[in-house]
Design an enzyme around this catalytic site. Structure first.
Site, PDB file in Angstrom:
ATOM      1  N   SER A 142       7.129  14.699  22.950  1.00  0.00           N
ATOM      2  CA  SER A 142       8.523  14.350  22.647  1.00  0.00           C
ATOM      3  C   SER A 142       8.634  14.097  21.145  1.00  0.00           C
ATOM      4  O   SER A 142       7.626  13.775  20.490  1.00  0.00           O
ATOM      5  CB  SER A 142       8.889  13.058  23.403  1.00  0.00           C
ATOM      6  OG  SER A 142      10.101  12.516  22.910  1.00  0.00           O
ATOM      7  N   TYR A 155       6.390   4.108  25.339  1.00  0.00           N
ATOM      8  CA  TYR A 155       6.747   5.519  25.543  1.00  0.00           C
ATOM      9  C   TYR A 155       6.400   6.342  24.298  1.00  0.00           C
ATOM     10  O   TYR A 155       5.751   7.385  24.394  1.00  0.00           O
ATOM     11  CB  TYR A 155       8.231   5.675  25.891  1.00  0.00           C
ATOM     12  CG  TYR A 155       8.606   7.126  26.129  1.00  0.00           C
ATOM     13  CD1 TYR A 155       8.121   7.815  27.244  1.00  0.00           C
ATOM     14  CD2 TYR A 155       9.390   7.837  25.218  1.00  0.00           C
ATOM     15  CE1 TYR A 155       8.423   9.157  27.457  1.00  0.00           C
ATOM     16  CE2 TYR A 155       9.696   9.177  25.422  1.00  0.00           C
ATOM     17  CZ  TYR A 155       9.214   9.835  26.540  1.00  0.00           C
ATOM     18  OH  TYR A 155       9.497  11.166  26.742  1.00  0.00           O
TER      19      TYR A 155
HETATM   20  N1  LIG Z   1      14.476  14.546  29.185  1.00  0.00           N
HETATM   21  C1  LIG Z   1      14.197  14.240  27.941  1.00  0.00           C
HETATM   22  O1  LIG Z   1      15.067  13.848  27.172  1.00  0.00           O
HETATM   23  C2  LIG Z   1      12.800  14.394  27.401  1.00  0.00           C
HETATM   24  C3  LIG Z   1      12.649  14.488  26.004  1.00  0.00           C
HETATM   25  C4  LIG Z   1      11.371  14.612  25.480  1.00  0.00           C
HETATM   26  C5  LIG Z   1      10.279  14.699  26.324  1.00  0.00           C
HETATM   27  N2  LIG Z   1      10.458  14.620  27.679  1.00  0.00           N
HETATM   28  C6  LIG Z   1       9.255  14.682  28.527  1.00  0.00           C
HETATM   29  O2  LIG Z   1       9.348  15.832  29.336  1.00  0.00           O
HETATM   30  C7  LIG Z   1       8.637  15.633  30.555  1.00  0.00           C
HETATM   31  C8  LIG Z   1       9.520  16.035  31.714  1.00  0.00           C
HETATM   32  O3  LIG Z   1      10.668  15.228  31.693  1.00  0.00           O
HETATM   33  P1  LIG Z   1      12.054  15.717  32.307  1.00  0.00           P
HETATM   34  O4  LIG Z   1      13.069  15.535  31.275  1.00  0.00           O
HETATM   35  O5  LIG Z   1      11.901  17.030  32.931  1.00  0.00           O
HETATM   36  O6  LIG Z   1      12.261  14.539  33.356  1.00  0.00           O
HETATM   37  P2  LIG Z   1      12.502  14.553  34.925  1.00  0.00           P
HETATM   38  O7  LIG Z   1      13.574  15.500  35.270  1.00  0.00           O
HETATM   39  O8  LIG Z   1      12.658  13.114  35.279  1.00  0.00           O
HETATM   40  O9  LIG Z   1      11.125  15.110  35.509  1.00  0.00           O
HETATM   41  C9  LIG Z   1       9.948  14.343  35.548  1.00  0.00           C
HETATM   42  C10 LIG Z   1       8.991  14.999  36.504  1.00  0.00           C
HETATM   43  O10 LIG Z   1       7.785  14.243  36.532  1.00  0.00           O
HETATM   44  C11 LIG Z   1       7.395  14.037  37.880  1.00  0.00           C
HETATM   45  N3  LIG Z   1       6.629  12.798  37.977  1.00  0.00           N
HETATM   46  C12 LIG Z   1       6.908  11.606  37.438  1.00  0.00           C
HETATM   47  N4  LIG Z   1       5.977  10.702  37.775  1.00  0.00           N
HETATM   48  C13 LIG Z   1       5.089  11.352  38.561  1.00  0.00           C
HETATM   49  C14 LIG Z   1       3.899  10.958  39.235  1.00  0.00           C
HETATM   50  N5  LIG Z   1       3.435   9.717  39.187  1.00  0.00           N
HETATM   51  N6  LIG Z   1       3.226  11.890  39.961  1.00  0.00           N
HETATM   52  C15 LIG Z   1       3.688  13.162  40.033  1.00  0.00           C
HETATM   53  N7  LIG Z   1       4.799  13.593  39.410  1.00  0.00           N
HETATM   54  C16 LIG Z   1       5.496  12.695  38.687  1.00  0.00           C
HETATM   55  C17 LIG Z   1       8.728  13.967  38.636  1.00  0.00           C
HETATM   56  O11 LIG Z   1       8.548  14.343  39.997  1.00  0.00           O
HETATM   57  P3  LIG Z   1       8.618  13.388  41.277  1.00  0.00           P
HETATM   58  O12 LIG Z   1       9.556  12.266  40.961  1.00  0.00           O
HETATM   59  O13 LIG Z   1       9.072  14.297  42.365  1.00  0.00           O
HETATM   60  O14 LIG Z   1       7.201  12.945  41.457  1.00  0.00           O
HETATM   61  C18 LIG Z   1       9.521  15.047  37.931  1.00  0.00           C
HETATM   62  O15 LIG Z   1       9.227  16.303  38.481  1.00  0.00           O
HETATM   63  C19 LIG Z   1       8.220  14.159  30.564  1.00  0.00           C
HETATM   64  O16 LIG Z   1       6.870  14.084  30.195  1.00  0.00           O
HETATM   65  C20 LIG Z   1       9.101  13.535  29.487  1.00  0.00           C
HETATM   66  O17 LIG Z   1       8.470  12.429  28.894  1.00  0.00           O
HETATM   67  C21 LIG Z   1      11.690  14.482  28.235  1.00  0.00           C
END
Ligand SMILES: NC(=O)c1ccc[n+]([C@@H]2O[C@H](COP(=O)([O-])OP(=O)(O)OC[C@H]3O[C@@H](n4cnc5c(N)ncnc54)[C@H](OP(=O)(O)O)[C@@H]3O)[C@@H](O)[C@H]2O)c1
Length: 261
Positions: A142, A155
């Site tokens: 990120s 984070y």
């Molecule tokens: N959205 C943003 O603004 C943003 C910006 C920068 C970086 N990121 C990073 O991008 C990545 C994906 O985020 P996203 O935006 O796609 O968020 P999201 O839609 O909330 O997706 C997160 C995913 O992680 C899985 N997950 C979380 N905890 C888990 C666990 N203990 N075991 C297995 N699976 C788990 C969730 O699946 P289940 O709940 O089904 O397990 C879900 O599929 C993350 O690493 C986040 O830090 C996000």
């Protein structure tokens, strides 16, 4: 639980953690058109979501539902890899979460490190012996990892870990021609912020930087194909990266604290 579909011995596979939503799901959709892959393995806790996604893909997809931090789940994944005699071409570490409050007000600080750092590292070391030369690893970091962040201490630190780990590993795996790419987006509209009850649109400054999930995933895959260790997508994210190199982090943290940004 595992739902198996098999493309036979030596199938070239992609393993995606965090495939049930957000950018992990988008990666699965994008990789469905990748001719270098025979099968896609979808990992996350919400099995129904993974089943729906698997059914919508053209390539055979395997659903491996479970908690990435659960050692027993990872052991099952390892067994699955060994039994199928597949070759991992692509590993995408997208599972992660973030909470944005003062350190002392959060009860999930250790859990953030467990999911964002420890499990990501464990999954990478589990998969590496079965990865084919010329393969790739894409790790979701990120922009938060560029510098310390006020009221996002853990984070931001967890994402700094992902960047540092990915870049070093990228160099270590040169001989095997395996690319490791740290993806550093600005906020994207996924369940990530919904889970925090945060409306990113509501903050006029953060709104400027909002990224499109599809563009971030497409660029990450492109950067990985080019053998790059970092993928920073939109202009505000690139500017942030430059700022993080020029301005003293103490000054940025002071500004964040004073402005409540
Ligand atoms: N959205 C943003 O603004 C943003 C910006 C920068 C970086 N990121 C990073 O991008 C990545 C994906 O985020 P996203 O935006 O796609 O968020 P999201 O839609 O909330 O997706 C997160 C995913 O992680 C899985 N997950 C979380 N905890 C888990 C666990 N203990 N075991 C297995 N699976 C788990 C969730 O699946 P289940 O709940 O089904 O397990 C879900 O599929 C993350 O690493 C986040 O830090 C996000």
């Amino acid at each position: 639980m595992t739902v198996a579909v098999s493309s036979g011995k030596n199938a070239r596979i992609a393993i995606i953690s965090g495939a049930s939503s957000g950018i992990g799901r988008q990666f699965a959709i994008d990789l469905d058109g990748d001719v270098r892959l025979d099968e896609i393995w979808l990992c996350a806790r919400r099995e129904e979501r993974l089943q729906e996604l698997a059914a919508s893909l053209r390539k055979p997809a395997r659903v491996l539902a479970g908690d990435i931090t659960d050692k027993k789940w990872r052991d099952r994944l390892l067994l699955e890899i060994k039994d199928s005699e597949c070759q991992i071409h692509t590993l995408i570490n997208s599972a992660g979460f973030g909470k944005f409050e003062a350190f002392c007000d959060l009860d999930c600080n250790e859990r953030m490190v467990e999911v964002n750092c420890q499990a990501l590292t464990a999954l990478t070391s589990l998969c590496l012996p079965y990865m084919q030369n010329g393969g790739r690893i894409i790790n979701m970091a990120s922009v938060a990892g560029f510098m310390p962040q006020y009221k996002a201490a853990v984070y931001a630190a967890s994402k700094a870990y992902v960047i540092s780990f990915s870049r070093a590993l990228h160099q270590e795996l040169k001989e095997r021609d395996i690319t490791v790419t740290a993806v550093c987006p600005n906020p994207m509209k996924t369940e990530f912020f919904e889970a925090n009850g945060i409306e990113i649109d509501a903050n006029p400054i953060k709104k400027i930087g909002i990224e499109d999930v599809e563009k971030v995933a497409a660029k990450a895959l492109k950067r990985s194909d080019k053998g790059k260790d970092m993928s920073v997508c939109n202009l505000p994210a690139k500017i942030l990266r430059v700022i993080s190199r020029i301005l003293p982090h103490r000054l940025v943290l002071w500004f964040e604290r004073k402005s409540g940004f």
